[in-house]
Design a protein around this motif. Structure first.
Motif, PDB file in Angstrom:
ATOM      1  N   SER A   1       0.832  -1.197   0.000  1.00 14.62           N
ATOM      2  CA  SER A   1       0.000   0.000   0.000  1.00 14.62           C
ATOM      3  C   SER A   1       0.868   1.249   0.000  1.00 14.62           C
ATOM      4  CB  SER A   1      -0.920   0.014   1.228  1.00 14.62           C
ATOM      5  OG  SER A   1      -0.161   0.217   2.391  1.00 14.62           O
ATOM      6  N   PRO A   2       0.361   2.329  -0.608  1.00 17.02           N
ATOM      7  CA  PRO A   2       1.135   3.584  -0.636  1.00 17.02           C
ATOM      8  C   PRO A   2       1.477   4.103   0.752  1.00 17.02           C
ATOM      9  CG  PRO A   2      -0.684   3.661  -2.194  1.00 17.02           C
ATOM     10  CD  PRO A   2      -0.883   2.420  -1.386  1.00 17.02           C
ATOM     11  N   SER A   3       0.570   3.910   1.731  1.00 13.24           N
ATOM     12  CA  SER A   3       0.833   4.414   3.082  1.00 13.24           C
ATOM     13  C   SER A   3       2.047   3.738   3.694  1.00 13.24           C
ATOM     14  CB  SER A   3      -0.395   4.194   3.969  1.00 13.24           C
ATOM     15  OG  SER A   3      -1.472   4.992   3.526  1.00 13.24           O
ATOM     16  N   LEU A   4       2.125   2.412   3.541  1.00 15.70           N
ATOM     17  CA  LEU A   4       3.286   1.697   4.072  1.00 15.70           C
ATOM     18  C   LEU A   4       4.558   2.097   3.339  1.00 15.70           C
ATOM     19  CD1 LEU A   4       2.016  -1.948   4.732  1.00 15.70           C
ATOM     20  CD2 LEU A   4       2.782  -0.281   6.404  1.00 15.70           C
ATOM     21  N   PHE A   5       4.457   2.254   2.035  1.00 14.05           N
ATOM     22  CA  PHE A   5       5.639   2.632   1.250  1.00 14.05           C
ATOM     23  C   PHE A   5       6.175   3.981   1.699  1.00 14.05           C
ATOM     24  CE2 PHE A   5       7.489   4.962  -2.320  1.00 14.05           C
ATOM     25  CZ  PHE A   5       8.533   4.109  -2.659  1.00 14.05           C
ATOM     26  N   THR A   6       5.288   4.967   1.843  1.00 15.81           N
ATOM     27  CA  THR A   6       5.749   6.299   2.243  1.00 15.81           C
ATOM     28  C   THR A   6       6.268   6.284   3.686  1.00 15.81           C
ATOM     29  OG1 THR A   6       3.505   6.959   2.945  1.00 15.81           O
ATOM     30  CG2 THR A   6       4.172   7.456   0.662  1.00 15.81           C
ATOM     31  N   GLY A   7       5.697   5.425   4.532  1.00 18.53           N
ATOM     32  CA  GLY A   7       6.174   5.313   5.907  1.00 18.53           C
ATOM     33  C   GLY A   7       7.588   4.782   5.975  1.00 18.53           C
ATOM     34  N   TYR A   8       7.843   3.683   5.247  1.00 16.16           N
ATOM     35  CA  TYR A   8       9.197   3.122   5.229  1.00 16.16           C
ATOM     36  C   TYR A   8      10.174   4.083   4.565  1.00 16.16           C
ATOM     37  CZ  TYR A   8       7.765  -1.467   6.937  1.00 16.16           C
ATOM     38  OH  TYR A   8       7.315  -2.491   7.723  1.00 16.16           O
ATOM     39  N   ALA A   9       9.721   4.756   3.505  1.00 14.28           N
ATOM     40  CA  ALA A   9      10.589   5.729   2.830  1.00 14.28           C
ATOM     41  C   ALA A   9      10.973   6.862   3.772  1.00 14.28           C
ATOM     42  CB  ALA A   9       9.894   6.282   1.589  1.00 14.28           C
ATOM     43  N   ALA A  10      10.009   7.353   4.552  1.00 18.42           N
ATOM     44  CA  ALA A  10      10.276   8.440   5.490  1.00 18.42           C
ATOM     45  C   ALA A  10      11.291   8.009   6.546  1.00 18.42           C
ATOM     46  CB  ALA A  10       8.982   8.898   6.155  1.00 18.42           C
ATOM     47  N   ALA A  11      11.142   6.775   7.055  1.00 16.91           N
ATOM     48  CA  ALA A  11      12.063   6.295   8.086  1.00 16.91           C
ATOM     49  C   ALA A  11      13.489   6.185   7.542  1.00 16.91           C
ATOM     50  CB  ALA A  11      11.597   4.943   8.618  1.00 16.91           C
ATOM     51  N   TRP A  12      13.635   5.678   6.322  1.00 18.17           N
ATOM     52  CA  TRP A  12      14.978   5.547   5.747  1.00 18.17           C
ATOM     53  C   TRP A  12      15.564   6.906   5.372  1.00 18.17           C
ATOM     54  CZ3 TRP A  12      18.253   1.883   6.357  1.00 18.17           C
ATOM     55  CH2 TRP A  12      17.810   0.585   6.605  1.00 18.17           C
ATOM     56  N   ILE A  13      14.713   7.861   5.008  1.00 19.20           N
ATOM     57  CA  ILE A  13      15.208   9.217   4.760  1.00 19.20           C
ATOM     58  C   ILE A  13      15.827   9.787   6.031  1.00 19.20           C
ATOM     59  CG2 ILE A  13      14.475  11.594   4.318  1.00 19.20           C
ATOM     60  CD1 ILE A  13      12.515  10.459   2.247  1.00 19.20           C
ATOM     61  N   ILE A  14      15.196   9.516   7.182  1.00 19.92           N
ATOM     62  CA  ILE A  14      15.729  10.001   8.445  1.00 19.92           C
ATOM     63  C   ILE A  14      17.089   9.379   8.746  1.00 19.92           C
ATOM     64  CG2 ILE A  14      15.363  10.066  10.943  1.00 19.92           C
ATOM     65  CD1 ILE A  14      13.704  12.008   9.281  1.00 19.92           C
ATOM     66  N   VAL A  15      17.264   8.103   8.399  1.00 22.98           N
ATOM     67  CA  VAL A  15      18.565   7.467   8.592  1.00 22.98           C
ATOM     68  C   VAL A  15      19.644   8.247   7.843  1.00 22.98           C
ATOM     69  CG1 VAL A  15      19.954   5.415   8.104  1.00 22.98           C
ATOM     70  CG2 VAL A  15      17.638   5.163   9.009  1.00 22.98           C
ATOM     71  N   PHE A  16      19.359   8.611   6.589  1.00 24.15           N
ATOM     72  CA  PHE A  16      20.339   9.363   5.800  1.00 24.15           C
ATOM     73  C   PHE A  16      20.470  10.806   6.300  1.00 24.15           C
ATOM     74  CE2 PHE A  16      19.488   5.853   2.900  1.00 24.15           C
ATOM     75  CZ  PHE A  16      20.767   5.572   2.434  1.00 24.15           C
ATOM     76  N   VAL A  17      19.354  11.387   6.762  1.00 22.54           N
ATOM     77  CA  VAL A  17      19.404  12.754   7.291  1.00 22.54           C
ATOM     78  C   VAL A  17      20.314  12.817   8.513  1.00 22.54           C
ATOM     79  CG1 VAL A  17      18.046  14.471   8.551  1.00 22.54           C
ATOM     80  CG2 VAL A  17      17.220  13.606   6.371  1.00 22.54           C
ATOM     81  N   TRP A  18      20.095  11.917   9.474  1.00 19.76           N
ATOM     82  CA  TRP A  18      20.895  11.934  10.697  1.00 19.76           C
ATOM     83  C   TRP A  18      22.337  11.534  10.431  1.00 19.76           C
ATOM     84  CZ3 TRP A  18      17.182   9.509  14.884  1.00 19.76           C
ATOM     85  CH2 TRP A  18      16.243  10.473  15.228  1.00 19.76           C
TER      86      TRP A  18
END
Length: 298
Positions: free
Chosen positions: A5-22
Motif C-alpha cells: 500500500s502507498p501508506s506503508l511505502f511512504t512510511g518506510y521511505a520516510a524512516a529511511w530518509i531520516i537514517v540518511f538525514v541523521w
C-alpha cells in the motif's frame, strides 16, 4: 492494509530518509570545523534559523500553552545550548562514526537507566540483553584507539555521551508527558533562540562574518532546518504509517550508516575490532527497540 500500500511505502521511505538525514548530519557537523564557524555559531544557526519557521507555527498552533512552566523549563534546558554545544564540541575530537555510536547508539541503554532510576520502569528481559550488547560494544569501541583518527577521540566520545544523556532525558520525559510536535518546536527551538541568540551575539566568539559562502550555506541549511524541522515531520509520518517499533528499528541503522559515510566521504577508517563492535551495537539496538513500543527519537 497490504504490504504494497502507498501508506506503508511512504512510511518506510520516510524512516529511511531520516537514517540518511541523521547520518548526513554527523558528516556535516564533523566538517564544520573547516568552515571557519565556531561551535557557538553552529548552535546559533540551529536555534535561530529553525525559529524562523518555529515562531509562526507556534503562533498559529498553540499547543505549547498546555505545558506547565516546569515542563517548558525542563524541556528547554534539556534541548538547550549545553546539550548541543557538547555535541558540536565532540566532533572537534572524534570521528563522525563515533558521533553515531556514542549518541544515537547508546540512547536506548541510557534511556533504560534513566527510566529505572527516576521512575522505577523495569526493563524487559529483551531490553536488558539488548542493553548489555550495547554497553559491551560501546565499551569496545571506546577502548579501541587504532581506528579513532586522533589520540584525543576519547574526549569527543565523552562529550557525545553527555549529549546522549541529555537527549535520553528528553525521550523519557516526552513519552511520559506525551509531548507533541508543536510543543517540541516551542521548547527546543523558540525558547532557546530567545535565550541563546543574545548571549551568542554579545559575548561568544564567532567566525560567521569570515566564513566562506559555500560552507556557511551548507551549515545554515543543515543545522538550521534539516534535522530539527524536516526530521521531526518525517519521523511523525513514519510513526503513523508503519508504527514506532518499525520506525525505531530502522533508525538503529544510523550508527552503521554514519560509520560508512565517514569512511566514504571523510576517509575515517574503522579497525576490525570497531567493525565487529559496530555490528554488535546494531544487533543490541534492534533487540532493545523491538522489545516495546518506544517513542521515536526526534
Amino acid at each position: 492494509m497490504t504490504p504494497t500500500s502507498p501508506s506503508l511505502f511512504t512510511g518506510y521511505a520516510a524512516a529511511w530518509i531520516i537514517v540518511f538525514v541523521w547520518s548526513g548530519w554527523l558528516i556535516v557537523s564533523r566538517v564544520a570545523e573547516n568552515s571557519g564557524l565556531t561551535i557557538y555559531d553552529l548552535a546559533a544557526l540551529r536555534y535561530g534559523l529553525a525559529a524562523l519557521v518555529g515562531v509562526p507555527l507556534c503562533y498559529f498552533y498553540r499547543d505549547w500553552q498546555k505545558l506547565s512552566l516546569k515542563q517548558i523549563a525542563g524541556l528547554s534546558f534539556i534541548l538547550g545550548p549545553i546539550y548541543i554545544l557538547c555535541v558540536f564540541a565532540g566532533f572537534l575530537f572524534a570521528p563522525a562514526a563515533h558521533g553515531g555510536i556514542f549518541m544515537n547508539g547508546v540512547l536506548p541503554l541510557v534511556g533504560i537507566v534513566i527510566g529505572f532510576a527516576l521512575f522505577g520502569n523495569r526493563p524487559s528481559q529483551r531490553q536488558t540483553w539488548g542493553g548489555v550488547l550495547i554497553f559491551v560494544s560501546a565499551l569496545a569501541l571506546g577502548l579501541d584507539r587504532s581506528g579513532a583518527g586522533t589520540e584525543n577521540a576519547w574526549v569527543g566520545d565523552l562529550l557525545f555521551m553527555v549529549g546522549a544523556v541529555f537527549f535520553s532525558f528528553y525521550v523519557v520525559l516526552s513519552e511520559r508527558w506525551q509531548i507533541n510536535a508543536i510543543q517540541i518546536i516551542f521548547c527546543g527551538t523558540v525558547v532557546n533562540a530567545v535565550i541563546y541568540l543574545p548571549i551568542w551575539a554579545l559575548f561568544l566568539p564567532s567566525g560567521l562574518a569570515e566564513a566562506p559562502a559555500g560552507p556557511l550555506l551548507l551549515q545554515a541549511i543543515y543545522q538550521g532546518f534539516v534535522p530539527n524541522l524536516m526530521g521531526l515531520l518525517f519521523i511523525a509520518h513514519a510513526s503513523r504509517r508503519i508504527g514506532t517499533v518499525s520506525t525505531s528499528s530502522i533508525l538503529a541503522a544510523v550508527p552503521g550508516m554514519g560509520g560508512l559515510l565517514g569512511w566514504m566521504i571523510l576517509g575515517e577508517a574503522l579497525s576490525g575490532v570497531s567493525l565487529v563492535a559496530l555490528g554488535m551495537l546494531t544487533v543490541g539496538l534492534l533487540i532493545a527497540v523491538r522489545s516495546r513500543r518506544p517513542k521515536p527519537w526526534v
